[in-house]
Design a protein around this motif. Structure first.
Motif, short mmCIF file in Angstrom:
data_model
loop_
_atom_site.label_atom_id
_atom_site.label_comp_id
_atom_site.label_asym_id
_atom_site.label_seq_id
_atom_site.Cartn_x
_atom_site.Cartn_y
_atom_site.Cartn_z
N PHE A 26 0.84 -1.21 0.00
CA PHE A 26 0.00 0.00 0.00
C PHE A 26 0.87 1.25 0.00
CE2 PHE A 26 -2.55 3.23 2.27
CZ PHE A 26 -3.70 3.23 1.50
N LEU A 30 2.38 4.12 -3.27
CA LEU A 30 2.07 5.55 -3.15
C LEU A 30 3.29 6.45 -3.34
CD1 LEU A 30 -0.37 5.45 -0.08
CD2 LEU A 30 -0.97 6.07 -2.42
N PRO A 214 1.32 8.94 -6.80
CA PRO A 214 1.63 7.51 -6.63
C PRO A 214 2.22 6.92 -7.90
CG PRO A 214 -0.56 8.02 -5.77
CD PRO A 214 -0.09 9.23 -6.50
N VAL A 220 -1.07 -0.16 -4.73
CA VAL A 220 -1.90 0.42 -3.68
C VAL A 220 -3.16 -0.42 -3.48
CG1 VAL A 220 -3.14 2.48 -2.92
CG2 VAL A 220 -1.00 2.72 -4.19
N VAL A 278 -6.75 5.03 -6.16
CA VAL A 278 -6.08 5.33 -4.89
C VAL A 278 -7.10 5.83 -3.87
CG1 VAL A 278 -4.39 6.83 -3.77
CG2 VAL A 278 -3.83 5.74 -5.94
N SER A 282 -7.84 4.17 -0.32
CA SER A 282 -7.70 5.01 0.88
C SER A 282 -9.01 5.06 1.66
CB SER A 282 -7.27 6.42 0.48
OG SER A 282 -6.02 6.40 -0.18
#
Length: 424
Positions: A26, A30, A214, A220, A278, A282
């Motif tokens: 992850f 990024l 990223p 991710v 992303v 997130s």
């Protein structure tokens, strides 16, 4: 001894350990392509270091055996548990071997330390990070874990009582703080330390909105998927038994992050015009963070509401670093600190039985706030002192020219992506 519950705890521990490699992916996706090895190595370094420290003395600090009914505050160590020598035998009548619980809590310590590293991506020395991890885990995480998780684990005398956040505040207020799986001990703790380190190390070269994007969104998404998978062990496993409470925690660990993912994408669409992969990853993590303390104390409906709130608020909170001028590289503050605070305080209103909407009283909210901000302040202050001391002695940040060039080759002598064969 219940073999079913023992197996459940050991499987949950394995799932939680998988979260740290998941976090490595992850975080690795990024950062810049030229610092992906450095970023992932900070997670793997935490696995190695904290795994050893936990066996040597971490468990002895986090779970010192105290007389039933007494409160441990703020720091203690059980010398009989050093090297786990005092927990090798399973007492008669115990529900599971003490070592199963030792293993489960070891994985919590590892992931908490690894979380902090996201705030200092692209610019931290690996050796200095390891020194910080050693000091912060010893002085901050191990004692805070005792405050929160040292709440009395079984009917036999082999397990201890005394965490002031749960046991101690219950004596004073009639209810203790609710933190089922680590909203305070893990997420607020790591988020506060991340903020402190971001301030100590300063901004990356060229820091501004849109300057650092990223390099690998598929990484991710992979990391978020592994985190979500492991989080079922994190949350449901914290019941330490395969029962109805574990099932409730499991369902809420589906519901809240799913809602948070959707909320983050909606905010992103409104704010930036496009929902991103992303953002989806997130948002899911923000929901997982928020539900962590609350997973066993909410109905699934209120878990969805919590996820919607956390996803939307955290999507906005990650912009704070640009407004306030601190460089939290991978939004540990915006997701883990803010999400942890939301989940912890939300219980004061919606916790089954004791929340405001059920009891008509604000006592649960009060103790949740005391727990959250006590951990936040303790972690932030000590992390800042430790980080500042490292920066002024051995140095914490790499040289600017090394940061610009990419720190993978400088720090580790490796590249994340070798696209040509130098021999050919």
């Amino acid at each position: 001894m219940d073999q079913g519950n023992t197996a459940f705890i050991l499987i949950a521990a394995a799932l939680v350990l998988l979260m740290t490699p998941g976090l490595a992916f992850f975080y690795g996706g990024l950062v810049k392509a030229k610092s992906v090895i450095s970023m992932m190595m900070m997670s793997f370094g935490a696995m190695g270091l904290i795994g050893v420290l936990w066996v040597l003395y971490g468990y002895a600090i986090a779970f010192p055996a105290t007389e039933e009914g007494t409160t441990q505050f703020p720091w203690a160590i059980d010398f009989n548990e050093l090297g786990l020598s005092g927990v090798l035998e399973t007492p008669e009548g115990a529900a599971y071997p003490p070592l199963a619980f030792v293993a489960f809590q070891a994985t919590f310590a590892i992931i908490t330390v690894a979380l902090v590293s996201g705030a200092i991506a692209d610019r931290a020395k690996f050796g200095s990070w390891m020194v910080f991890a050693f000091l912060w885990s010893t002085i901050v995480y191990f004692p805070v874990a005792s405050w929160v998780f040292n709440f009395g684990l079984a009917d036999d005398a082999s397990f201890s009582y005394g965490g002031w956040i749960t046991h101690g505040m219950q004596d004073v207020f009639g209810v203790g703080a609710i933190d089922f799986a680590g909203g305070t001990a893990v997420h607020i703790n790591a988020g506060a330390a991340a903020l402190a380190l971001a301030l100590v190390l300063g901004k990356r070269v060229g820091f501004q909105k849109g300057a650092h994007v990223p390099h690998n969104p598929p990484f991710v998404l992979l990391g978020a998927g592994l985190l979500w998978f492991g989080w079922f062990g994190f949350n449901a496993g914290s019941e330490l038994a395969a029962d109805g409470t574990a099932a409730l925690a499991f369902v809420n660990t589906i519901a809240a992050p799913a809602a948070a993912l959707l909320a983050w994408l909606v905010v992103e669409k409104i704010k930036d015009g496009k929902p991103t992969s992303v953002g989806a990853a997130s948002g899911a993590v923000a929901g997982l963070v928020a539900i962590t303390p609350a997973c066993a104390s909410l109905t699934p409906f209120w878990a969805i509401v919590l996820g919607l709130v956390a996803g939307a608020v955290c999507a906005l909170a990650i912009e704070l670093k640009f407004k306030l001028g601190f460089d939290d590289s991978l939004d540990v503050v915006g997701i883990h600190l803010v999400g942890g605070l939301i989940g912890t305080l939300y219980l004061g209103i919606f916790a089954n039985g004791t929340g405001l909407i059920y009891s008509g009283e604000l006592t649960q909210l009060l103790v949740q706030a005391i727990a959250a901000f006590a951990v936040l302040i303790y972690s932030f202050v000590l992390a800042y002192v430790i980080g500042f001391a490292i920066e002024k002695t051995m140095g914490f940040r790499v040289k600017n020219e090394d940061e610009v060039a990419g720190i993978d080759t400088v720090v580790h002598g490796e590249e994340g992506y070798v696209l040509t064969d130098a021999r050919g």
